[in-house]
Design a protein around this motif. Structure first.
Motif, PDB file in Angstrom:
ATOM      1  N   ALA A 165     -18.099  41.735 -19.962  1.00 29.68           N
ATOM      2  CA  ALA A 165     -18.430  40.596 -19.368  1.00 29.68           C
ATOM      3  C   ALA A 165     -18.959  39.404 -20.304  1.00 29.68           C
ATOM      4  O   ALA A 165     -18.512  38.077 -20.025  1.00 29.68           O
ATOM      5  CB  ALA A 165     -19.701  40.615 -18.394  1.00 29.68           C
ATOM      6  N   GLY A 169     -16.945  36.104 -20.704  1.00 25.04           N
ATOM      7  CA  GLY A 169     -17.903  34.931 -20.778  1.00 25.04           C
ATOM      8  C   GLY A 169     -17.588  33.827 -21.841  1.00 25.04           C
ATOM      9  O   GLY A 169     -17.272  32.744 -21.863  1.00 25.04           O
ATOM     10  N   GLN A 185     -18.845  30.495 -16.246  1.00 25.94           N
ATOM     11  CA  GLN A 185     -19.375  31.930 -16.336  1.00 25.94           C
ATOM     12  C   GLN A 185     -19.926  32.550 -15.044  1.00 25.94           C
ATOM     13  O   GLN A 185     -20.388  33.549 -15.018  1.00 25.94           O
ATOM     14  CB  GLN A 185     -20.718  31.862 -17.147  1.00 25.94           C
ATOM     15  N   VAL A 188     -17.950  35.426 -13.597  1.00 31.63           N
ATOM     16  CA  VAL A 188     -17.903  36.494 -14.481  1.00 31.63           C
ATOM     17  C   VAL A 188     -19.036  37.119 -14.142  1.00 31.63           C
ATOM     18  O   VAL A 188     -19.351  38.414 -14.023  1.00 31.63           O
ATOM     19  CB  VAL A 188     -17.795  35.945 -15.850  1.00 31.63           C
ATOM     20  N   ALA A 189     -20.115  36.584 -14.036  1.00 31.38           N
ATOM     21  CA  ALA A 189     -21.483  37.187 -13.590  1.00 31.38           C
ATOM     22  C   ALA A 189     -21.540  37.582 -12.377  1.00 31.38           C
ATOM     23  O   ALA A 189     -22.126  38.834 -12.165  1.00 31.38           O
ATOM     24  CB  ALA A 189     -22.452  36.130 -13.818  1.00 31.38           C
ATOM     25  N   GLN A 192     -19.466  40.916 -12.532  1.00 27.14           N
ATOM     26  CA  GLN A 192     -20.392  41.907 -13.375  1.00 27.14           C
ATOM     27  C   GLN A 192     -21.393  42.665 -12.717  1.00 27.14           C
ATOM     28  O   GLN A 192     -21.526  43.696 -12.485  1.00 27.14           O
ATOM     29  CB  GLN A 192     -21.095  41.237 -14.538  1.00 27.14           C
TER      30      GLN A 192
END
Length: 340
Positions: A165, A169, A185, A188-189, A192
């Protein structure tokens, strides 16, 4: 004179005296209600008998209709005094209430209570600790190994996902740049967190199912831990619902939040134990915890104190043994509440 007949549910051969003809009781092997048939000579001469024909195997056996409360028949002829039953797989004699056949290893029932029937009941904190200690001692290797393996899988998985991740990012930020970089991001977070929770739920459900089988005396293999993939989707849904309900409860003040948290706490156990649709796990959880909320609160306080004191006294080293014990106690509490 004795009547010899077979249980219509499990085919166990039973014997009783002829004066019990037409009466009902529960089979000592499968626990299902059965009716003692009329002797052949009487049945042939009495065509008007209709009590046996109206017997419903699903209806409860009332006290006045059961010959369990009557005077006992001769010990050598009565199936009520038997101390063994026949294994349905190999035919070897096993003790009444046994969970496994010692001869062939066949699982005879899910638990030693009431023929393994799943039904809510009020549990005792003392019984939970006593049973937990016995199971803990008898299965120490598996009890210690399962949480350790689960923790290792979660740590490695979460660490690997975190690295991927972070790299992803950085790549997105370099591609987007400017003021849009922080927004890049967010997905992505989110991805994750979903993956990390997926690993957490996977090892949690696998550990709960393994511990539950240990409590029931089924001697599970370690690969049971990796069999809960089909429950992941429902677990995500249940986790979100449980979080919302608990949050709303705490908004109303602390006590309602605690009540809601305890009321629906067994949902994950019920999910793997009964393989129910996600939402039904909550309705079943309410039935299971009815009358048990105070005991659950007391058990939670005691387990928390044991964990804190054990960590302080042993400088954290004792948690290797204490955490598996607390997990086992929770599993035993669920088993006690569901009469397993």
């Amino acid at each position: 004179m004795t009547i010899e007949f077979s249980c219509s549910h499990c085919n166990k051969v039973l014997k009783t005296s002829d004066d019990k003809a037409g009466r009902r009781a529960k089979c000592p092997q499968c626990g299902e209600p059965i009716s003692v048939p009329m002797p052949e000579d009487v049945a042939a001469s009495d065509d008007g008998f209709d009590g046996f024909g109206e017997f419903d195997s699903e209806s409860p056996v009332s006290e006045d209709q059961s010959f369990l409360a009557d005077s006992p028949v001769r010990e050598e002829d009565s199936f009520l005094n038997q101390e063994t039953i026949d294994c349905p797989m190999c035919g070897a004699p096993v003790s009444v209430g046994a969970i496994k056949c010692e001869a062939c290893g066949e699982t005879l029932q899910a638990s030693g209570r009431k023929g393994g029937r799943w039904e809510p009941r009020v549990f005792s904190i003392g019984e939970v600790f006593s049973r937990t200690w016995e199971v803990y001692k008898a299965n120490l290797g598996m009890v210690l190994g399962v949480p350790l393996l689960a923790g290792l899988i979660y740590f490695i998985g979460a660490f690997a996902i975190g690295i991927v991740a972070a790299l992803l990012g950085v790549a997105l930020v370099s591609m987007v740049g400017g003021d849009m970089a922080p927004l890049a991001q967010i997905p992505v977070a989110l991805l994750q967190n979903i993956l990390v929770y997926g690993i957490l739920f996977y090892v949690q459900l696998g550990g709960q199912l393994t511990f539950l089988k240990i409590v029931r005396g089924e001697n599970p293999e370690l690969n049971v831990m990796f069999s809960c993939g089909p429950f992941l989707g429902r677990m995500f849904l249940c986790f979100i619902i449980y979080g919302i309900l608990t949050f709303l409860g705490f908004l109303l003040l602390i006590i309602p939040g605690i009540i809601v948290a305890l009321m629906f706490w067994p949902y994950s156990f019920i999910l793997v134990d009964r393989n129910l649709p996600g939402i039904e796990s909550f309705s079943e959880a309410r039935k299971v915890t009815a009358g048990n909320l105070l005991n659950l609160f007391g058990l939670s306080i005691l387990l928390g104190l044991i964990t804190i004191l054990g960590a302080v006294v042993t400088l954290g080293i004792g948690l290797i043994f204490i955490i598996p014990f607390t997990y086992m106690a929770q599993t035993v509490a669920y088993a006690e509440m569901t009469n397993q």
